[in-house]
Design a protein around this motif. Structure first.
Motif, short mmCIF file in Angstrom:
data_model
loop_
_atom_site.label_atom_id
_atom_site.label_comp_id
_atom_site.label_asym_id
_atom_site.label_seq_id
_atom_site.Cartn_x
_atom_site.Cartn_y
_atom_site.Cartn_z
N GLY A 365 -15.29 -3.69 -31.27
CA GLY A 365 -13.97 -3.72 -31.90
C GLY A 365 -13.76 -2.63 -32.91
O GLY A 365 -12.64 -2.11 -33.06
N TYR A 366 -14.82 -2.23 -33.62
CA TYR A 366 -14.69 -1.16 -34.60
C TYR A 366 -14.28 0.15 -33.91
O TYR A 366 -13.40 0.87 -34.39
CB TYR A 366 -16.01 -0.94 -35.35
N GLU A 367 -14.96 0.45 -32.79
CA GLU A 367 -14.66 1.69 -32.07
C GLU A 367 -13.23 1.70 -31.54
O GLU A 367 -12.51 2.69 -31.65
CB GLU A 367 -15.64 1.86 -30.90
N ILE A 368 -12.82 0.56 -30.96
CA ILE A 368 -11.47 0.50 -30.38
C ILE A 368 -10.41 0.58 -31.48
O ILE A 368 -9.39 1.26 -31.33
CB ILE A 368 -11.30 -0.79 -29.56
N CYS A 369 -10.66 -0.08 -32.60
CA CYS A 369 -9.70 -0.04 -33.71
C CYS A 369 -9.54 1.39 -34.22
O CYS A 369 -8.43 1.84 -34.52
CB CYS A 369 -10.15 -0.97 -34.83
N SER A 370 -10.65 2.10 -34.33
CA SER A 370 -10.59 3.50 -34.76
C SER A 370 -9.77 4.34 -33.80
O SER A 370 -8.97 5.19 -34.21
CB SER A 370 -12.01 4.09 -34.88
N GLN A 371 -9.95 4.09 -32.49
CA GLN A 371 -9.17 4.82 -31.49
C GLN A 371 -7.68 4.50 -31.62
O GLN A 371 -6.83 5.40 -31.52
CB GLN A 371 -9.66 4.46 -30.09
N ILE A 372 -7.37 3.23 -31.85
CA ILE A 372 -5.97 2.82 -31.99
C ILE A 372 -5.32 3.53 -33.17
O ILE A 372 -4.19 4.03 -33.07
CB ILE A 372 -5.88 1.29 -32.16
N ARG A 373 -6.02 3.61 -34.28
CA ARG A 373 -5.45 4.21 -35.48
C ARG A 373 -5.28 5.71 -35.36
O ARG A 373 -4.55 6.32 -36.14
CB ARG A 373 -6.32 3.88 -36.70
N ARG A 374 -5.94 6.33 -34.38
CA ARG A 374 -5.76 7.78 -34.19
C ARG A 374 -4.55 8.11 -33.33
O ARG A 374 -4.19 9.27 -33.17
CB ARG A 374 -7.02 8.38 -33.56
N VAL A 375 -3.91 7.06 -32.75
CA VAL A 375 -2.72 7.26 -31.92
C VAL A 375 -1.49 7.03 -32.78
O VAL A 375 -1.32 5.94 -33.34
CB VAL A 375 -2.73 6.30 -30.71
N SER A 376 -0.63 8.02 -32.87
CA SER A 376 0.52 7.94 -33.79
C SER A 376 1.42 6.75 -33.48
O SER A 376 1.93 6.10 -34.40
CB SER A 376 1.32 9.24 -33.73
N ASN A 377 1.63 6.43 -32.19
CA ASN A 377 2.51 5.33 -31.82
C ASN A 377 1.93 3.96 -32.14
O ASN A 377 2.63 2.95 -32.08
CB ASN A 377 2.85 5.39 -30.33
N LEU A 378 0.63 3.92 -32.47
CA LEU A 378 -0.03 2.63 -32.71
C LEU A 378 -0.62 2.52 -34.12
O LEU A 378 -1.16 1.47 -34.47
CB LEU A 378 -1.17 2.43 -31.69
N LYS A 379 -0.50 3.56 -34.92
CA LYS A 379 -1.23 3.59 -36.19
C LYS A 379 -0.78 2.50 -37.16
O LYS A 379 -1.54 2.11 -38.05
CB LYS A 379 -1.09 4.96 -36.86
N ASP A 380 0.45 1.97 -36.99
CA ASP A 380 0.93 0.92 -37.88
C ASP A 380 1.00 -0.45 -37.22
O ASP A 380 1.47 -1.42 -37.84
CB ASP A 380 2.32 1.29 -38.43
N THR A 381 0.58 -0.55 -35.96
CA THR A 381 0.60 -1.83 -35.27
C THR A 381 -0.46 -2.75 -35.87
O THR A 381 -1.63 -2.35 -36.01
CB THR A 381 0.33 -1.65 -33.77
N PRO A 382 -0.12 -3.99 -36.25
CA PRO A 382 -1.12 -4.91 -36.81
C PRO A 382 -2.28 -5.16 -35.83
O PRO A 382 -2.05 -5.48 -34.67
CB PRO A 382 -0.32 -6.19 -37.06
N VAL A 383 -3.49 -5.00 -36.32
CA VAL A 383 -4.70 -5.26 -35.52
C VAL A 383 -5.49 -6.36 -36.22
O VAL A 383 -5.94 -6.19 -37.35
CB VAL A 383 -5.57 -4.00 -35.38
N ILE A 384 -5.63 -7.49 -35.53
CA ILE A 384 -6.33 -8.64 -36.08
C ILE A 384 -7.70 -8.72 -35.42
O ILE A 384 -7.81 -8.91 -34.21
CB ILE A 384 -5.57 -9.96 -35.83
N ILE A 385 -8.76 -8.59 -36.21
CA ILE A 385 -10.12 -8.64 -35.68
C ILE A 385 -10.53 -10.10 -35.43
O ILE A 385 -10.39 -10.95 -36.31
CB ILE A 385 -11.12 -7.98 -36.64
N LEU A 386 -11.03 -10.36 -34.23
CA LEU A 386 -11.57 -11.68 -33.88
C LEU A 386 -13.09 -11.59 -33.85
O LEU A 386 -13.65 -10.72 -33.18
CB LEU A 386 -11.08 -12.11 -32.50
N THR A 387 -13.77 -12.46 -34.58
CA THR A 387 -15.22 -12.41 -34.56
C THR A 387 -15.82 -13.76 -34.95
O THR A 387 -15.21 -14.54 -35.67
CB THR A 387 -15.75 -11.34 -35.53
N SER A 388 -17.01 -14.00 -34.45
CA SER A 388 -17.75 -15.21 -34.83
C SER A 388 -18.66 -14.93 -36.02
O SER A 388 -19.30 -15.83 -36.54
CB SER A 388 -18.59 -15.70 -33.65
N GLN A 389 -18.71 -13.66 -36.46
CA GLN A 389 -19.56 -13.28 -37.59
C GLN A 389 -18.68 -12.98 -38.80
O GLN A 389 -18.28 -11.85 -39.03
CB GLN A 389 -20.40 -12.05 -37.23
N ASP A 390 -18.36 -14.00 -39.54
CA ASP A 390 -17.44 -13.86 -40.67
C ASP A 390 -18.22 -13.51 -41.94
O ASP A 390 -18.46 -14.34 -42.80
CB ASP A 390 -16.65 -15.16 -40.87
#
Length: 438
Positions: A365-390
């Motif tokens: 998820g960290y890698e994909i989130c970083s990729q998302i934030r590098r795309v101008s059309n997606l840089k402000d789209t809310p990204v909610i991380i799902l994990t069992s390791q809180d």
């Protein structure tokens, strides 16, 4: 006699270690100047699979018979709906899925397969380097003053990375992170075997060659009666040296060392043999022709006035549960189970909210989130991380890569709906930017 020259592989090792240090996830396509091609699959910098080389079917059958002699290869034929790049990896995964083998058995087979591929790759690089040096020596004018070192270090390979590629589209759990291989250790181990092989004077001879008796009478005169009898039974020009070592349950180098005196006297020759027929070929063709993306990325409502929510999670169960909950609440929903399809699908559908699983087999998820934030059309789209390791470290790292919020799995239905309602509004982009900056 050609001897080992570790320096020829030094540049290759350095490049692979660089990808390992960068925690690369995907396929490294390696092409030699001879035209040979190879593929190494990495997950977070660790080696999980290796492909190409001679005799992939012989290699698979050999390792399978060595570890699981009672398993019928026909029992692991894939289904026509399966999608994969590497039939042998997928076949091992099916062994576990169909309860035909334990994970430890499959990991042992995988280690044997990867070790063979790496050895063949190092040998191919060595031979390509020598071939290139000889060609350059005769082709270039002698008055240019090129040094021997320049010939030795001339590039013989190219590495092309393909981010996110993996051997099979399904994560069947045969290679958990704890059982992937450190690439530096794998290469150094293979290098030691290669050096021993080369020092025996076999550097130009592939272990995929098959020994054949050339001079029967002279061989019978040189060998003891029992040795000659064993040689005649084993050496038929159809079994490779690797096949013989597995059949005898002996070390490959030891087997070849025992044959070497007869090879040097030309009493035994080494010949090329074809690979065995691939029973999975029809499935491989179907897998290459298939277009499973549409099947794995369903769109349930294309109405543009309904907020669109995407869930990127390799678990079909999680995607199905979220689909039922969110579509029932009036949202459009898209489930993505393949990390490699994440960015193309997000760019196509421009979602209002993205739920992103943290732990996935190829790209986390960290890698994909970083990729998302590098795309101008997606840089402000809310990204909610799902994990069992809180944990605090996970939350901090998620913020660093640009995550908007954090939701612990298994998610409470009401909490999931509340967080979807919070961000899937007209002001979601503004809320996302504020959340990430806080």
């Amino acid at each position: 006699m050609m001897t080992s020259a570790p320096n020829r592989n030094e540049a290759f090792f350095s490049q692979l270690n660089l990808y390992s240090q960068q925690q690369f996830t995907g396929r490294l396509d390696i092409q030699l100047v001879t035209g040979q091609q190879w593929g190494l699959y990495l997950s977070l910098g660790n080696l999980v699979w290796a492909t190409e080389g001679l005799h992939p079917v012989r290699r698979f059958r050999r390792q399978l018979a060595s570890t699981l002699p009672k398993v019928n290869p026909k029992a692991i034929s894939p289904r026509q709906s399966d999608f994969f790049e590497c039939w042998d990896y997928h076949a091992l995964a099916l062994l576990v899925q169909r309860n035909l083998a334990q994970t430890d058995d499959v990991v042992e087979i995988a280690r044997g397969l990867i070790a063979e591929v790496l050895f063949d790759l190092l040998q191919a690089i060595e031979i390509a380097a020598v071939t290139q040096q000889i060609a350059q020596f005769y082709e270039k004018p002698r008055d240019r003053g090129e040094s021997v070192e320049e010939f030795r270090t001339a590039s013989t390979f190219k590495i092309k990375p393909k981010l996110g590629a993996r051997p099979s589209s399904k994560d069947l759990g045969i290679f958990p992170r704890s059982r992937s291989w450190d690439i530096e250790l794998a290469l150094s181990g293979t290098q030691k075997v290669w050096e021993k092989w080369s020092q025996m004077g076999l550097a130009l001879y592939s272990p995929n060659l098959a020994p054949v008796i050339k001079k029967s009478e002279q061989l019978q005169a040189k060998a003891s009666p029992s040795t000659y009898k064993n040689l005649v039974a084993l050496i038929d020009g159809r079994r490779t040296m690797r096949d013989i070592s597995v059949l005898l349950k002996k070390d490959l180098v030891g087997v070849c060392q025992s044959l070497l005196p007869y090879i040097r006297r030309q009493l035994i020759g080494l010949v090329e043999v074809p690979d065995l027929p691939n029973p999975y070929q029809s499935y491989c063709d179907l897998a290459r022709e298939a277009t499973p993306t549409a099947e794995r990325v369903p769109t349930f409502d294309s109405s543009p006035d309904r907020p669109c929510i995407v869930c990127i999670d390799d678990s079909p169960r999680v995607c199905k549960a979220m689909e039922k909950l969110l579509t029932g609440a009036g949202y459009r929903f898209i489930g993505i189970q393949e990390a490699i399809q994440a960015l193309p699908t997000l760019l196509q559908h421009k979602p209002d909210v993205i739920f992103l699983d943290l732990m996935m087999p190829i790209a986390n998820g960290y890698e994909i989130c970083s990729q998302i934030r590098r795309v101008s059309n997606l840089k402000d789209t809310p990204v909610i991380i799902l994990t069992s390791q809180d944990g605090l470290v996970d939350r901090v790292r998620a913020k660093v890569v640009g995550a908007t919020d954090f939701l612990t799995k298994p998610a409470d239905k009401q909490k999931l709906l509340d967080i979807a309602r919070k961000y899937a509004t007209g002001g979601s982009n503004e809320q996302s930017a504020k959340a990430r900056s806080s």
